[in-house]
Design a protein around this motif. Sequence first.
Motif, PDB file in Angstrom:
ATOM      1  N   ALA A   2     -30.697  42.691  63.441  1.00  0.00           N
ATOM      2  CA  ALA A   2     -31.690  42.639  62.295  1.00  0.00           C
ATOM      3  C   ALA A   2     -31.076  41.463  61.513  1.00  0.00           C
ATOM      4  O   ALA A   2     -29.821  41.516  61.191  1.00  0.00           O
ATOM      5  CB  ALA A   2     -31.850  43.958  61.496  1.00  0.00           C
ATOM      6  N   ASP A   3     -32.035  40.813  60.893  1.00  0.00           N
ATOM      7  CA  ASP A   3     -31.785  39.676  59.849  1.00  0.00           C
ATOM      8  C   ASP A   3     -31.257  40.513  58.664  1.00  0.00           C
ATOM      9  O   ASP A   3     -30.324  39.963  57.886  1.00  0.00           O
ATOM     10  CB  ASP A   3     -32.758  38.851  59.853  1.00  0.00           C
ATOM     11  CG  ASP A   3     -32.315  37.686  58.735  1.00  0.00           C
ATOM     12  OD1 ASP A   3     -31.758  36.877  59.181  1.00  0.00           O
ATOM     13  OD2 ASP A   3     -32.593  37.718  57.420  1.00  0.00           O
ATOM     14  N   GLY A   4     -31.851  41.516  58.381  1.00  0.00           N
ATOM     15  CA  GLY A   4     -31.550  42.054  56.997  1.00  0.00           C
ATOM     16  C   GLY A   4     -32.232  43.392  56.792  1.00  0.00           C
ATOM     17  O   GLY A   4     -33.177  43.813  57.647  1.00  0.00           O
ATOM     18  N   ILE A   5     -31.652  44.182  55.797  1.00  0.00           N
ATOM     19  CA  ILE A   5     -32.439  45.614  55.652  1.00  0.00           C
ATOM     20  C   ILE A   5     -32.406  45.695  54.299  1.00  0.00           C
ATOM     21  O   ILE A   5     -31.750  45.420  53.323  1.00  0.00           O
ATOM     22  CB  ILE A   5     -31.338  46.660  56.223  1.00  0.00           C
ATOM     23  CG1 ILE A   5     -31.166  46.653  57.629  1.00  0.00           C
ATOM     24  CG2 ILE A   5     -31.911  48.035  55.750  1.00  0.00           C
ATOM     25  CD1 ILE A   5     -29.919  47.637  58.109  1.00  0.00           C
ATOM     26  N   TRP A   6     -33.876  46.036  53.797  1.00  0.00           N
ATOM     27  CA  TRP A   6     -34.367  46.091  52.507  1.00  0.00           C
ATOM     28  C   TRP A   6     -34.838  47.486  52.503  1.00  0.00           C
ATOM     29  O   TRP A   6     -35.959  47.929  52.996  1.00  0.00           O
ATOM     30  CB  TRP A   6     -35.289  45.047  52.141  1.00  0.00           C
ATOM     31  CG  TRP A   6     -34.869  43.568  52.175  1.00  0.00           C
ATOM     32  CD1 TRP A   6     -34.260  42.902  53.273  1.00  0.00           C
ATOM     33  CD2 TRP A   6     -34.909  42.672  50.977  1.00  0.00           C
ATOM     34  NE1 TRP A   6     -33.894  41.652  52.776  1.00  0.00           N
ATOM     35  CE2 TRP A   6     -34.474  41.674  51.562  1.00  0.00           C
ATOM     36  CE3 TRP A   6     -35.383  42.838  49.747  1.00  0.00           C
ATOM     37  CZ2 TRP A   6     -34.389  40.434  50.520  1.00  0.00           C
ATOM     38  CZ3 TRP A   6     -35.312  41.752  48.848  1.00  0.00           C
ATOM     39  CH2 TRP A   6     -34.686  40.541  49.324  1.00  0.00           C
ATOM     40  N   ILE A   7     -34.343  48.234  51.419  1.00  0.00           N
ATOM     41  CA  ILE A   7     -34.989  49.629  51.083  1.00  0.00           C
ATOM     42  C   ILE A   7     -35.002  49.545  49.779  1.00  0.00           C
ATOM     43  O   ILE A   7     -33.954  49.735  48.817  1.00  0.00           O
ATOM     44  CB  ILE A   7     -34.137  50.661  51.735  1.00  0.00           C
ATOM     45  CG1 ILE A   7     -33.866  50.459  53.165  1.00  0.00           C
ATOM     46  CG2 ILE A   7     -34.638  52.087  51.356  1.00  0.00           C
ATOM     47  CD1 ILE A   7     -33.009  51.557  53.677  1.00  0.00           C
ATOM     48  N   GLN A   8     -36.179  49.439  49.157  1.00  0.00           N
ATOM     49  CA  GLN A   8     -36.368  49.267  47.771  1.00  0.00           C
ATOM     50  C   GLN A   8     -37.538  49.919  47.153  1.00  0.00           C
ATOM     51  O   GLN A   8     -38.608  50.120  47.707  1.00  0.00           O
ATOM     52  CB  GLN A   8     -36.638  47.760  47.325  1.00  0.00           C
ATOM     53  CG  GLN A   8     -35.476  46.736  47.582  1.00  0.00           C
ATOM     54  CD  GLN A   8     -36.062  45.420  47.393  1.00  0.00           C
ATOM     55  OE1 GLN A   8     -36.991  44.933  47.627  1.00  0.00           O
ATOM     56  NE2 GLN A   8     -35.264  44.746  46.423  1.00  0.00           N
ATOM     57  N   ALA A   9     -37.401  50.570  46.001  1.00  0.00           N
ATOM     58  CA  ALA A   9     -38.175  51.107  45.180  1.00  0.00           C
ATOM     59  C   ALA A   9     -39.142  52.438  45.802  1.00  0.00           C
ATOM     60  O   ALA A   9     -40.227  52.487  45.422  1.00  0.00           O
ATOM     61  CB  ALA A   9     -39.470  49.993  44.564  1.00  0.00           C
ATOM     62  N   ASN A  10     -38.274  53.047  46.515  1.00  0.00           N
ATOM     63  CA  ASN A  10     -38.637  54.304  47.137  1.00  0.00           C
ATOM     64  C   ASN A  10     -38.059  55.214  45.867  1.00  0.00           C
ATOM     65  O   ASN A  10     -37.261  55.832  46.271  1.00  0.00           O
ATOM     66  CB  ASN A  10     -38.067  54.580  48.487  1.00  0.00           C
ATOM     67  CG  ASN A  10     -38.715  53.326  49.390  1.00  0.00           C
ATOM     68  OD1 ASN A  10     -40.067  53.266  49.838  1.00  0.00           O
ATOM     69  ND2 ASN A  10     -37.761  52.432  49.722  1.00  0.00           N
TER      70      ASN A  10
END
Length: 532
Positions: A362-370
Motif C-alpha cells: 500500500a502506498d499509505g494508510i490513512w485513518i482519520q476523524a473516526n
Amino acid sequence: MTQLLSKKNLTYNNLAKFALFFLGLIIFSCATDNDNSGIPSEFEVTVNSTSNTNVEISWSESFDPEGETIKYSVFLENQEHSSHQSIRTYTFEDLIVSNYYDGYVVAHDPDDNERIANFSFTTTENLPPSNFELTSATPSNVSLDVNWTEAIDPENENVTYDLYINEQLISSNLIEENFIFENLNAATIYNVKIIAKDEAGNTTVLIANLETLDGIYHGDLSLRTQASVDNFGELGYIEITGNLEMDALAAFTDITDLSPINSIKKVRGHFTINFIDNLTSLSGLGIKHVGQSFRITHNDGLTNLDGLENLEEVLGTFRIEQNSNLLDISNINSLIIVGESLAILNNINLITVSGFNNLNTADGIWIQANWSLTQINAFNSVTTLAGDFNITDNTSLTTLNGTENITTISRIFIKNTLLANVNFLSSLTTVQGEFDIQDNSALQNITGLASLTEITYGSLSFYTNVSLASLDGLENLNQVGSTINFVGNSNLSNFCAIQNLMQNFSPSYNPSIYNNLYNPSITDITNGNCSN
C-alpha cells in the motif's frame, strides 16, 4: 382218367392261388392308398421379420386330399400359441432379446390328420438409439442454448434425453431436441453431455465442451435503481472495462441489494458506491479487482463492509468515507494490494477496524476523524509504506495493533488519539520524511520506538502530548535530516534518549524546544544536562 382229372385239378388249384394272390395285392394297394390319402400335403414356414422381442412367421398352404378345410396350430418351444387358425401368419410377441427359439406349425384336417412343418429363429439384440449431433450451441454470458438432431431408435421405441453439465444432471426424460442451460458463469468452458435412451434403457451419448461468452462489458456503467442492478445482473457480466458508478448524489435511488451483480469480478476503472442511504450491506458483491479508485462514501445505511471478502486488488485509492452508521470494518482479508492509499475517514460511529491480514502493498494508510473508533487490529502483513501512515483525530482510539511488522514509512502522523504508547511501531527503523506525534493526551511512553535509527530528510516533532515525561525509546536514533520540535508537552522533562543524536546534529531549521516541563537547549542535551 384218374391222371387227367388230377392234372385238371392241379391247374384249377394254381389258378385259384394266383387269383387269391392278385386280389391280395389289390386289397393291400388300396389299403395303402387309403392310409396316405387323408394327410394334408407338405408346406413350408418362413420367418418374415425378426426384432428383439417380436417375430412374424408365415407358411405356404397345405392341401387336403379330400378337399377338406385345413386349420393350423402354432407351437413355440413345445407350447401352443395358436390353435386351429385359418390365416397363415402369426406374430410372436414379448420374446427374450437375443434368444434362439424352435417351433413348428401343425396343419389339421377335420379328421385330425396332421402334417407338421418346423421352423427356428433367433431374436435380435435391442439396439440403442442412433448417433446424433449438435446442430447449434448459442452462448450468452450466463446460458447455452443447445439444439441437436433426433436420435432414432432401431426398434421404433420412444427416445428421451437426459442432460448433464459438468457431470451434474440438469434435466431428465426430455422429449424435444432443444434445451437452454441457464445460471452459468461467463468465460467458462462447460462439459455438456446429452444421453439419448430408449424404452429398454439402451443409451447413446453425445459429449461437447461449450464455452459461454467472455462476459466483458465495454465502457462505463451507471446503476442508480434496484431494477437496473437486477436487470444488469441477469446478463452475467464479469468485467467492466470502464467505471462502475452507483451514485445517488443527484438522483433518487432505491438500491438495497447488490447481490444481483455478484458476477462482476473486475472493474478496470473507478468503482463508486456513493450516497445510497437504503443500502445496509454490501453482501453479495463478488468484486476482486478494481483498476483505479474504489470509493465507498456517504452511505448512511451501511453498518459493516461484509461483501468485500473476495477483494484482492485496488490499484488506486481505496476510500471508505463518511458512512455515518458504519460500525465495523473487518474480514477484508483477501486484499493484497492498494496501489495508492487506504483511507478510512470520517465514519463517525465506526468502532473497530480489523483484518486486512493479507495486505502487503500500500502506498499509505490513512485513518482519520473516526470519532468513535476505539480499536485498530489490522495490517499485520504490511512491512513498508511508500506514503503516509496517518492516524489522526480518532479521538477515542486506545488500541492499535497489527502494524508491528512495518520497518519503513515515508511519513508518520499520530495525532489526537488516546493511545498510551507506540508499541505498534516496534519494528520501525526508517522514516523518510516527517515524524509527527501530536495531541495524544494519554501517551505515556515511546519505548516502542527502540528500533528507529533514521529520519532521512524530515523532522522529529512531538507537540502537546501532555502525559509524556520521557523520550526513552529514541536511544538508537542517529539521524534526523531536518530538525527537532518538542513543544507543549507539559510533563516532558527527560531528553536524555536523544543525547547521542545531538552530538553531531546539524539541523536544516532551528529546533523548537519550549512549553515543556523542561526545555533544554541542544547544547544542554549534548553536554548531559538533558533532564531535571
